[in-house]
Enzyme design. Structure first.
Site, PDB file in Angstrom:
ATOM      1  N   GLU A 142       0.849  -1.180   0.000  1.00  0.00           N
ATOM      2  CA  GLU A 142       0.000   0.000   0.000  1.00  0.00           C
ATOM      3  C   GLU A 142       0.887   1.233   0.000  1.00  0.00           C
ATOM      4  O   GLU A 142       1.603   1.485   0.980  1.00  0.00           O
ATOM      5  CB  GLU A 142      -0.932   0.007   1.222  1.00  0.00           C
ATOM      6  N   CYS A 240     -12.424   0.508 -11.240  1.00  0.00           N
ATOM      7  CA  CYS A 240     -13.868   0.570 -10.968  1.00  0.00           C
ATOM      8  C   CYS A 240     -14.459   1.735 -11.751  1.00  0.00           C
ATOM      9  O   CYS A 240     -15.206   2.551 -11.216  1.00  0.00           O
ATOM     10  CB  CYS A 240     -14.142   0.688  -9.478  1.00  0.00           C
TER      11      CYS A 240
END
Length: 478
Positions: A142, A240
């Site tokens: 991350e 997305c």
């Protein structure tokens, strides 16, 4: 969704969807779809059905996924089964990238080394730990260090031992471990068009300029991500969003710039992507909210040629070598861990460990491909040595069930002792002094230390709730 969609956004979609646009707009006006994934290592589907007492619809592309029926009043993030890691709240379409990566790995899946390049808050990573099996390893990276806390909290609940974490740029990872992974997953930052009905704020930030800016950033990230894939390995790129510039055009450009790669068909169960020029980008998958029970998603599966030259691993620099020397095994911390394990969970005495100062981790069965000092967590956190004792980690609690420890307490959700524990208070509890694993449905939720017939509460303050309930995090788009 009651928010108005931008006219230009609708016009662009008309070019892609044609006659299906009215169906899409009708779906966009409905509430977003919620879902969950069962932790197959902790609970069966039948057991979870009984525990939650909610009618769950299966997700066709994920055998551990379920669609939550609309109008379910229960806040599942508050449920004791969620604290015990029996399920993960995740939107159904967001389950597709990990499943498609597993398809691509095929026979190489068990024991594979894979990396999730944008891992927080942990939806894809937790599923990947199941898919590669106990002999595989997942690197959860991350870039935004501020999001590591949420990632670690979700990993702690999930209870997987085959995952390590880090916070590095993709370019840095490519330097440290070129061609180092069987599978790479890049869920790229995007304009989020597929989440408009769940996150109306994304509508306010949308523009064609934002699409173009995302596409430029994605091109850079995808180019670096490809460097991490071993010959014969696979790269999954997902977003997305619906914009062709952020999806199929990125894949076509990557293939043009990088010979030795092919697009594999991942459309089984999904709509086909848009063909760009002569490139078979119609082998990519699109998940449309008017076609599936889920939000909008795009997934591409790319394979690197098996005969591509493997690049040698980069040698660590002098600074890294000095850091490793400082992190060499501390015998006192290791001895403290062994004493704790012998008294509390004897079967873990044989675990291979990594020691950093006073903290002890269990090393995964398969090396991550990255030097230990590049990792934030080089394995499952076991705990830390304190003056006169070893304090077990929250992650170790999530890894264990009641049958593996010497002392466990497993209280029903309506037991006052459960309410007291999750509220962070001490609890009268007669018995021998020592560490006690507090469980829900047989799986660890946290630790307590019994002394003088009193349980001292070691549940982390961030997990405590005065009402005995933990506020739910939003379901994971990724």
């Amino acid at each position: 969704m009651t928010h108005r969609l931008p006219d230009e956004f609708v016009s662009r979609l008309r070019e892609v969807l044609g006659d299906e646009l009215p169906d899409f707009l009708a779906a966009a006006s409905k509430p977003h779809v919620r879902g969950l994934r069962r932790n197959a290592g902790k609970v069966s589907a039948a057991q979870l059905d009984v525990t939650l007492d909610i009618p769950l619809e299966p997700v066709p592309w994920c055998d551990t996924g379920s669609v939550l029926p609309a109008g379910v009043p229960l806040r599942l993030g508050d449920h004791p089964a969620h604290r015990a890691g029996l399920f993960y709240l995740q939107e159904p379409s967001a389950m597709s990238p990990a499943e498609i990566l597993a398809r691509g790995l095929a026979e190489r899946r068990s024991g594979a080394a894979v990396i999730d390049l944008a891992a927080a808050p942990g939806g894809k990573t937790t599923r990947l730990t199941e898919l590669v099996g106990p002999d595989g390893v997942v690197v959860a990276n991350e870039v935004e260090r501020g999001r590591l806390g949420a990632l670690h909290q979700n990993l702690d609940r999930w209870g997987a031992a085959n995952v390590v974490t880090c916070s590095r740029s993709i370019a840095d990872l490519a330097r440290l471990a070129p061609a180092g992974f069987d599978g790479v997953l890049l869920d790229a930052p995007c304009t989020g068009e597929g989440m408009f009905r769940r996150d109306p704020e994304a509508i306010r930030h949308w523009s064609v300029a934002a699409v173009q800016g995302s596409a430029r950033r994605q091109a850079r990230l995808l180019a670096e991500a490809g460097k991490l894939v071993a010959p014969g390995g696979v790269l999954v790129y997902s977003t997305c969003t619906f914009a062709v510039e952020e999806n199929e055009e990125r894949i076509a450009a990557f293939l043009a710039d990088n010979p030795g790669w092919t697009i594999e068909d991942c459309t089984q169960g999904f709509a086909k992507g848009i063909r760009v020029g002569g490139v078979p980008t119609d082998r990519t998958a699109r998940l449309w909210p008017h076609r599936v029970a889920g939000e909008g998603h795009f997934v591409a599966l790319l394979r690197r040629d098996a005969d591509a030259p493997a690049e040698p691993l980069a040698a660590a620099g002098g600074r890294d070598r000095r850091r490793r020397a400082r992190q060499s095994t501390s015998e006192s911390a290791a001895a403290s861990w062994r004493a704790f394990a012998a008294a509390t969970v004897p079967e873990l005495l044989a675990l291979p460990i990594v020691v950093r100062d006073d903290r002890v981790f269990a090393r995964p069965a398969t090396p991550s491909g990255l030097p230990d000092d590049a990792l934030t967590r080089p394995g499952l956190p076991l705990g830390r040595a304190r003056p006169g004792r070893f304090e077990p980690a929250q992650a170790l609690a999530g890894y264990l069930d009641a049958g593996r420890v010497v002392e466990a307490a497993d209280w029903a959700p309506d037991d006052p002792r459960w309410q007291a524990y999750v509220s962070g208070v001490e609890i009268p509890d007669p018995g021998p002094d020592g560490w006690v694993l507090v469980c829900a449905y047989g799986w660890g939720v946290g630790w307590a230390r019994r002394r003088g017939n009193q349980l001292k509460n070691f549940l982390p303050p961030t997990l405590r709730s005065r009402s005995g309930r933990l506020s739910s995090r939003p379901s994971d788009k990724s």
